[in-house]
Design a protein around this motif. Structure first.
Motif, short mmCIF file in Angstrom:
data_model
loop_
_atom_site.label_atom_id
_atom_site.label_comp_id
_atom_site.label_asym_id
_atom_site.label_seq_id
_atom_site.Cartn_x
_atom_site.Cartn_y
_atom_site.Cartn_z
N UNK A 123 11.19 8.67 19.94
CA UNK A 123 11.26 7.30 19.42
C UNK A 123 10.52 7.25 18.10
N UNK A 124 11.04 6.44 17.18
CA UNK A 124 10.44 6.26 15.86
C UNK A 124 10.15 4.77 15.70
N UNK A 125 8.90 4.43 15.46
CA UNK A 125 8.55 3.03 15.22
C UNK A 125 8.34 2.80 13.73
N UNK A 126 8.83 1.67 13.28
CA UNK A 126 8.59 1.25 11.90
C UNK A 126 7.73 0.01 11.87
N UNK A 127 7.02 -0.25 12.97
CA UNK A 127 6.27 -1.51 13.06
C UNK A 127 4.93 -1.39 13.77
N UNK A 144 6.82 5.60 10.87
CA UNK A 144 7.17 5.71 9.46
C UNK A 144 6.56 4.58 8.62
N UNK A 145 5.37 4.14 9.06
CA UNK A 145 4.66 3.06 8.36
C UNK A 145 3.17 3.38 8.45
N UNK A 146 2.38 2.87 7.52
CA UNK A 146 0.93 3.11 7.56
C UNK A 146 0.32 2.51 8.82
N UNK A 147 -0.71 3.16 9.36
CA UNK A 147 -1.35 2.63 10.57
C UNK A 147 -2.51 1.68 10.21
N UNK A 148 -3.15 1.15 11.25
CA UNK A 148 -4.19 0.13 11.04
C UNK A 148 -5.41 0.66 10.29
N UNK A 149 -5.65 1.97 10.37
CA UNK A 149 -6.77 2.53 9.62
C UNK A 149 -6.58 2.28 8.13
N UNK A 150 -5.34 2.41 7.67
CA UNK A 150 -5.04 2.17 6.26
C UNK A 150 -5.05 0.67 5.94
N UNK A 342 13.06 13.30 4.54
CA UNK A 342 14.20 12.41 4.34
C UNK A 342 13.90 11.36 3.27
N UNK A 343 14.75 11.26 2.29
CA UNK A 343 14.60 10.26 1.23
C UNK A 343 15.21 8.94 1.71
N UNK A 344 14.36 8.04 2.18
CA UNK A 344 14.83 6.79 2.75
C UNK A 344 14.76 5.63 1.78
N UNK A 345 15.09 4.46 2.29
CA UNK A 345 14.97 3.22 1.52
C UNK A 345 13.50 2.91 1.25
N UNK A 346 12.64 3.17 2.25
CA UNK A 346 11.23 2.77 2.17
C UNK A 346 10.35 3.80 1.48
N UNK A 347 10.68 5.09 1.64
CA UNK A 347 9.82 6.16 1.11
C UNK A 347 10.51 7.50 1.32
N UNK A 348 9.88 8.55 0.81
CA UNK A 348 10.27 9.91 1.20
C UNK A 348 9.52 10.21 2.49
N UNK A 349 10.25 10.37 3.58
CA UNK A 349 9.64 10.43 4.91
C UNK A 349 9.41 11.87 5.36
N UNK A 350 8.12 12.20 5.49
CA UNK A 350 7.68 13.51 5.98
C UNK A 350 6.58 13.23 7.00
N UNK A 351 6.61 13.94 8.14
CA UNK A 351 5.64 13.65 9.20
C UNK A 351 4.48 14.64 9.21
N UNK A 352 3.32 14.11 9.57
CA UNK A 352 2.18 14.96 9.92
C UNK A 352 2.48 15.61 11.27
N UNK A 354 1.09 15.23 14.04
CA UNK A 354 0.98 14.29 15.17
C UNK A 354 2.03 13.18 15.14
N UNK A 355 2.96 13.23 14.16
CA UNK A 355 4.00 12.21 14.09
C UNK A 355 3.71 11.06 13.16
N UNK A 356 2.52 11.05 12.53
CA UNK A 356 2.20 10.03 11.53
C UNK A 356 2.95 10.33 10.23
N UNK A 357 3.18 9.31 9.45
CA UNK A 357 3.81 9.46 8.15
C UNK A 357 2.82 10.06 7.16
N UNK A 358 3.24 11.10 6.44
CA UNK A 358 2.40 11.69 5.40
C UNK A 358 2.34 10.77 4.19
N UNK A 359 1.17 10.69 3.59
CA UNK A 359 0.98 9.91 2.35
C UNK A 359 1.48 8.47 2.48
#
Length: 376
Positions: A123-127, A144-150, A342-352, A354-359
């Motif tokens: 599963x992929x969450x964007x929220x 595929x979105x920044x987490x609460x730490x950010x 993956x070059x998406x609408x929101x960003x270039x999506x690459x995972x860490x 652990x499944x977090x979005x890089x950068x």
């Protein structure tokens, strides 16, 4: 005789076309969000993003494993309730969907993530933004979105460094999301020398905050931070105005950073004091944001909130991994999902790992004349 022959050919071609269509492989993508209750406007926006992605994919005529694929959505309602969320997740597991986009709330996504892991469906969450989501290290969980730490840190740094605020009162709704983002804000604010003069709690069903706000007013803070959703933040802003709390800045994470909050605040001038944070770039700065939003508004006028660009990308990320693996079997395509670029609408999506979005980027917003605008 010639007419009969022509008719036979047409019928034969139609039959052949029907057979080809029948041979298409139907692949179901699950989606879960609150489609009922006070947070349904978020859920509808999220689902719209998935539906739009599926329509675009079907227009492309995707072929996987030598078969043309027809994608379908299986949408479930979790009503922002953790128990209903796990039940929805199990339902999608039983239906053997190929992948899931969702959920919206951290409080539903975290328990559901174990269900998906146990049945081997990614599963992929964007929220959902609580950092605890990726802590178990499931290879089925992606964000595929920044987490609460950010988000919490960005807001606290802006409050302390840019606005030079000295004191803050903190309220949260006791959900995994609200409590999590509030804790990060508090920790970062205190590290910058801000003083937390009061900490209060409510819940995600409340509408009356007069007692909490009256207590906070006596401490005269420079700012109030609210960890929760717009459904509570809107009435809170109205009640702040009623109590004369009109000078305090009002901070919150992506849960309050919606178009809907302007309606929920019902003309309260305190809306002008809001500073909120979203994971990701503003729509204007997203790689494909503006063109995508124009298409979205034509298809779903007046329904945009926050996360639909992310659920759109999340759907494409799942399918991109299937295409690279040449299989819709989760066991076969999960290793390719982990290596997403993956070059998406929101960003270039690459995972860490652990499944977090890089950068992962984040953007701060304010409201002027009821309209949301990115802080420059």
């Amino acid at each position: 005789m010639q007419f009969k022959l022509r008719l036979t050919v047409v019928v034969a071609l139609a039959a052949a076309s029907g057979i080809a269509s029948a041979q298409d492989q139907v692949v179901k993508i699950g989606h879960v969000a609150p489609m009922s209750g006070p947070q349904a406007h978020y859920g509808k926006d999220n689902e719209n993003g998935v539906r739009m992605a599926i329509e675009d994919l079907n227009t492309q005529g995707v072929t996987i494993g030598g078969k043309k694929v027809k994608f379908e959505i299986q949408a479930e309602d979790d009503a922002a309730d953790p128990k209903q969320g796990t039940a929805a997740a199990q339902k999608l597991c039983d239906a053997k969907v190929a992948g899931v986009v969702g959920h919206l709330n951290s409080g539903t996504t975290i328990p559901a993530s174990k269900v998906y892991n146990d049945c081997g469906i990614p599963h992929v969450t964007g929220a959902a933004t609580n950092p605890n989501l990726t802590k178990p290290g499931y290879n089925t969980t992606y964000r595929i979105i920044a987490n609460d730490n950010a988000l919490g840190a960005a807001l606290a740094l802006y409050a302390a460094d840019k606005l030079k605020l000295k004191t803050v009162a903190i309220i949260d709704d006791r959900t995994a999301y609200g409590q999590g983002v509030a804790e990060v804000f508090k920790k970062t604010a205190e590290s910058k020398g801000m003083k937390v003069v009061e900490q209060q709690f409510t819940n995600d069903k409340a509408t009356d905050f007069m007692a909490i706000l009256t207590s906070i007013k006596s401490k005269n803070p420079d700012a109030i931070f609210y960890g929760g959703m717009d459904v509570q933040a809107g009435p809170m802003l109205r009640q702040m105005e009623q109590l004369g709390l009109t000078k305090a800045r009002f901070f919150g994470g992506d849960g309050i950073c919606t178009a809907e909050i302007a309606k929920l605040a019902a003309g309260a001038k305190t809306l002008d004091n809001v500073v909120c944070a979203e994971g990701g770039a503003s729509l204007d700065k997203m790689p494909g944001g503006k063109a995508w939003k124009d298409r979205y508004d034509k298809k779903y006028p007046g329904q945009f909130q926050i996360y639909s660009p992310y659920t759109y990308d999340a759907t494409f990320v799942l399918v991109d991994a299937m295409k690279r693996a040449n299989s819709t079997d989760p066991k076969k395509y999960i290793p390719f999902l982990q290596k997403t670029n993956y070059k998406g609408v929101t960003a270039n999506i690459v995972f860490e790992k652990n499944g977090e979005l890089k950068n992962a980027a984040s953007t701060l917003y304010t409201y002027k004349d009821g309209k949301k605008a990115a802080v420059q």
